[in-house]
Every structure is written in structure tokens, then in C-alpha cells.
Design an enzyme around this catalytic site. Sequence first.
Site, PDB file in Angstrom:
ATOM      1  N   HIS A 192      96.031  12.233 -10.135  1.00 55.51           N
ATOM      2  CA  HIS A 192      95.692  13.462 -10.855  1.00 55.51           C
ATOM      3  C   HIS A 192      96.523  13.638 -12.125  1.00 55.51           C
ATOM      4  CE1 HIS A 192      93.499  14.340  -7.189  1.00 55.51           C
ATOM      5  NE2 HIS A 192      94.615  14.257  -6.504  1.00 55.51           N
ATOM      6  N   ARG A 244     100.996  25.448 -23.878  1.00 50.90           N
ATOM      7  CA  ARG A 244     101.985  24.625 -24.578  1.00 50.90           C
ATOM      8  C   ARG A 244     101.235  23.520 -25.308  1.00 50.90           C
ATOM      9  NH1 ARG A 244     101.377  20.204 -21.463  1.00 50.90           N
ATOM     10  NH2 ARG A 244     101.143  20.469 -19.214  1.00 50.90           N
ATOM     11  N   LYS A 251      97.219  29.478 -11.121  1.00 52.66           N
ATOM     12  CA  LYS A 251      95.834  29.038 -11.281  1.00 52.66           C
ATOM     13  C   LYS A 251      94.860  30.001 -10.617  1.00 52.66           C
ATOM     14  CE  LYS A 251      96.532  24.042 -11.827  1.00 52.66           C
ATOM     15  NZ  LYS A 251      97.975  24.027 -12.001  1.00 52.66           N
ATOM     16  N   GLU A 260      89.777  24.124  -3.542  1.00 55.44           N
ATOM     17  CA  GLU A 260      88.532  24.254  -4.279  1.00 55.44           C
ATOM     18  C   GLU A 260      87.705  23.002  -4.052  1.00 55.44           C
ATOM     19  OE1 GLU A 260      89.758  24.720  -8.336  1.00 55.44           O
ATOM     20  OE2 GLU A 260      89.905  22.550  -8.678  1.00 55.44           O
TER      21      GLU A 260
END
Length: 648
Positions: A224, A281, A116, A189
Amino acid sequence: MITNLLVANRGEIARRVFRTCRELGIATTAVHSDPDARAPHVREADAAVRLPGAAPADTYLRGELIIRAALQAGADAVHPGYGFLSENAEFARAVLDAGLLWVGPPPAAIAAMGSKTAAKRLMAVAGVPVLGALAEPTEADLPVLVKAAAGGGGRGMRVVERLADLPAALAAARAEAAKAFGSDEVFCERYLPTGRHVEVQLLADAHGTVWAVGDRDCSLQRRHQKVIEEAPAPGLPPAVRAELHTAAVDAARAIGYVGAGTAEFLLAEDGRFFFLEMNTRLQVEHPVTEAVTGLDLVALQLAVAEGEELPAAGPPPSTGHAIEARLYAEDPARDWQPATGTLHRLELTTEHQEFGGPGLRPDSWLRLDSGVEAGSEITPHYDAMLAKVIVRAPTRAAAARRLADALARTRIHGPSTNRELLVRALRHPAFLAGRLHTGFLVEHAAELLAPDAEGAGRAALAAALADAADRPGALPSGWRNLPSQPQSKRYRAPDGGELEVRYRRTRGGLEAADHPDVELVAARPDHVLLREGEVQRRYDVARYGDRVYVDTPTGSTALTALPRFPDPTAHTDPGALLAPMPGTVLRTTAAVGDTVTAGQPLLVLEAMKMEHRVTAPADGTLVELRAAPGQQVQLGALLAVVMSPEES
């Protein structure tokens, strides 16, 4: 041209790919672990190859075994599905090196999005808005989200609201990420608690054409991980929608993407959006995009892999609305604790399945995608998702209403599920008004998880009367023309409380002893009719050992029949901590002799790909710890004992 396709996956996604293969005339090969030997995806394939073992690390994550299986079965292509090795660049390279066709993006594109942090740097260069990683979070940055750089599916993520909690969150996220993804890289973040999770479906060919195939909102999440998804994303201003699609296409072009993929964004309340990640994907939620576009995304994946060009005119526009709900084997009221056991029944009680049916408009239909069936054993080895229920309708309101009704009527007999939470969420005024964000389930938890005491009481009454009807027997000896003494049945309710029901046998039949306002219309072993005032309701009853399931058109209640006389030898010490599920001990966070406080984590279990904390039940001293990292524990196993100050 593909003639035989191996799906390097299991369950629902394997069945989904096989369905398209059958329509296209492509032979299919399945792989399976030992627990999956009799799974539906194995039975539906033309050939199946065993992967010895049970845990994913020994089976579905062994790329060399899967490639060997493809070669042995005569497959010429591999579809990775989602999860497991679907975003593993090394596996994709190995498939190609073995002379097999890879139904996915180029390994270089997978690698580019594999981290990421690296992906965000690439996207920033490409002009795609990103939330920058925080090297040294400060008070001004709070709350922050700790994320695994190679993560997905909610694993390796922690929300931190106090700087003092950051070191522990980083350590826990690193440990979970290393186990799940083979990399312990994490980053921080900014966390937008009221942000929306919006994503764009991408499809690109090897000739330079990139499609943005509509968008989806996936904001309703737990831990999440997505729970309810819909297409198109509701309430987006046209300009914001167009910018999202453009940013997604730019992201795909920046890495030379080919195949199906998804660009995920965090949408702030002010309309700004930020790139989160690209899933290289097919997504779990791809059916809602298929529903509003009429496309078969799996068929398009296969066509692109075979070298076909996508029409330059672009994808068809989205029409109508579609919503998908994920049925999980878990108990939301107990911190989403996963559930295992035999699935006795999973049945949509509707004749209108699989893209329509008699009496339905062609733009409305209901679809069930599942990897399990009646008789399947739900184990702790794999993800807790049982099925996806998808509804398409002309409008969002119509889709939400029909999906909630379909879920309420579905017969699910077996492990606990999140079905009631899904129904309540779909009917919640804030959801219907489109007030969505990733903290929705937490914000409305009190309403979504409130126990239905009245419903449980009526269900227990119906269960007791059905049980009595199943054992009619004779009238008590010495019977006289006087009211008989009540008989009783005890049940454990879904919230853990106990319910006692009393009834009488009379010349006229059974009657409820403690419910003078309730008239028994009919009682059979499998159903009961009760009338209150002028309203008559039917309760369907099914029993499996001591488990009793009472179904109505508006919902279902699972009860546990309790013995009439409790076993005096059955006793658990007040401070004993028992394993709430079968799983693996990942780590312990306290030692024998430590002074602990109520709610303090003592150890962490892994089950169904998620981590679950076992906490101290009260203040006291940890006097016994029987768990060790790596240990496999069964449901109900004694893990630890905490002695209160009064006991010491």
C-alpha cells in the site's frame, strides 16, 4: 517575508526545499539526529541544529525540540516536508504560537483531514463521493481493507479476504497504527483489488483561489505504498478527469484549505471514483507534476505562506508526460525485506541530469532527487527510500523507455534495492498499455521477481576473471606447455544460490574453463570484455570486501564472494531463526512449547517504518524464543529455534 526557513525534516525532501530556497535567496536551517550528523541535507544548509538521539520518536517527532531549534538559529518560518510532523495539527499550532510562519495549511484544515473516518463524513456532506466505512463487514463485503484512521504510507493497513482473519487483522492494524500515529483507531471499507489510485494536486491561497494542478496515477504500490507515479494519469476520459478535479477543489474548499495538498481517490473499473483521503502537505511524487506544468511547487508553497495571491486564471496546462520511480533499499523477492549498510555508490550514468543537458530536447530531461550519497550509511531508523528518479518526455512511452534505461544503467553499490523490479515494471506490456491497478505488482510478481540465472552466471564469470586479473602472479611452479588445472571462485547469487566459476591461466592469458563459447577479449581489475559469437559485451566490476558488483548497460548483479574452503565451524541449526535485518521486536505471537506450522508468524520486527513478520521455517515445536517486545536486535541475531518432529 521569509528570510530564514527551517525544514523540520531530513533527507531528500529537506534538500529539495533547500534548493528552492537558494534560488529565492532564503537562508536555510536544518535539523538532524545523531545518525544524520554528516548527511547531505545537513551539509547543504546554512545552519544545522542537533536533535540528540537516533530514533524518530526522540528526534524528528519532537516538535518542541524543532521549534526551539528554529528560534535558536534565527529562523522565521518552518516547512514540515512530508512524513514525521507534516500533518500534525498540534505541531502546526505550536509553530504559529511561537511566532513563526507555518508553511502549510491552517491547523484546523490539518485536523479536519487528520482522521480518515471524520474526513469521509466531511466529504460526503460536501458532495464528494466516498466509500463508506463498514461497521460490521459480512461475507458479501469481502474483500475488505482495514485502515488506520490517522494513517498513511501503508502503515496500519491490512487486506482481509476471509472473515475469520478479520479479528487478527484488526488487532495488528491497531497495534501498528498506535505506534506509528499515536492513535489506534481503525476502520474497514470495501477493497477494490483492481482499482486505480488517482490523485489531484491542489494549491490554494488565503484569498479564496483554489487550483487543481493536474492529476497523477500512483497505482503501482507495494504494501500500500507507492513505487511508481506518473502525470498526467493515463487513459482517463476527459469527463472523468474534469469530475476528479472538481471533486478535489470542492474537498479543499469544504475545509478552508490553504497551501499545497493532494486529494486522493480510488478509481473503479467502471469509471466511478471515491475519495480516499487528503494529504495536507507536499507529496513525495510532486516532481512529476512540476515536470508537466513547469511549476515549482515549493516556491508556490512559500509564496502562499507569505500571503501572495495565486493568479485567478489558474495553473498552466499539463504538457508531455512524466514518470517517477522510487528506489528503495529492500529486497522485493524476500517479501520486501529492508536492507541496511553502507551505500558505496549511487550514480546516474548519464550526463543529462537536472532539467536537461546538451543534445536533449527542452521537453525531455532526467532528474535525481536523493537524500543520500556515496558513503551514506543506510540505517533501520528511517524510511527505506534512497532516491527518486524522474523523467519527463513528450509521450508516456518515451518517458517509460528512458526511465527504464536510466535505472538499468544506474550504478548502485551497497544494500539490495528494488531497481530490477522497477525496470521490469516500466517495460512490462501491461504497464505500457496503461492497464494499471493497485494489485499490479502482485499480479505480475512471477515475471517481475524471476531470478536472472543466466545474467548472474555471466556476472560471476566476469567477477572471477577481473579478480584473477587483479592478482596476476606468476605461472604455477613446474609449469609445462600443457593446459593448466582450472582454478575456481565461488559466489552467492542474488537469489541465494551458489555459483562456481572455473578459469585457467595460459601463455595467452586467462580463459574461461567451462565456457568454450565465451572468448575473453580483455580482463582488467575493474572491467572485463567477453565475446560470445560476434557479440562483445563489457562488464564493469567493483569490489567492497566480499561484495562484488557487476554492471552492464542493461542491468547490475550483486554477488558475495565465498571462501574457497568453507569454515567447518560455521554452522546454523536448521530450525534457527536469525534476524533478517536490524530492528525492534514489536510483539511475539507464539510461546515456547507451542506447536507451530511452516509459515506461521512467530514474532514481528519493525525496521524502516514498516512491520516484518518472522515465520516458522517448518512444522515443529518452538523450543527457544530469545526475542521480547521492545528488544533491539542486530542482523543475524538468533531470535528463535523450531525443532521438527524428527528432531524431538
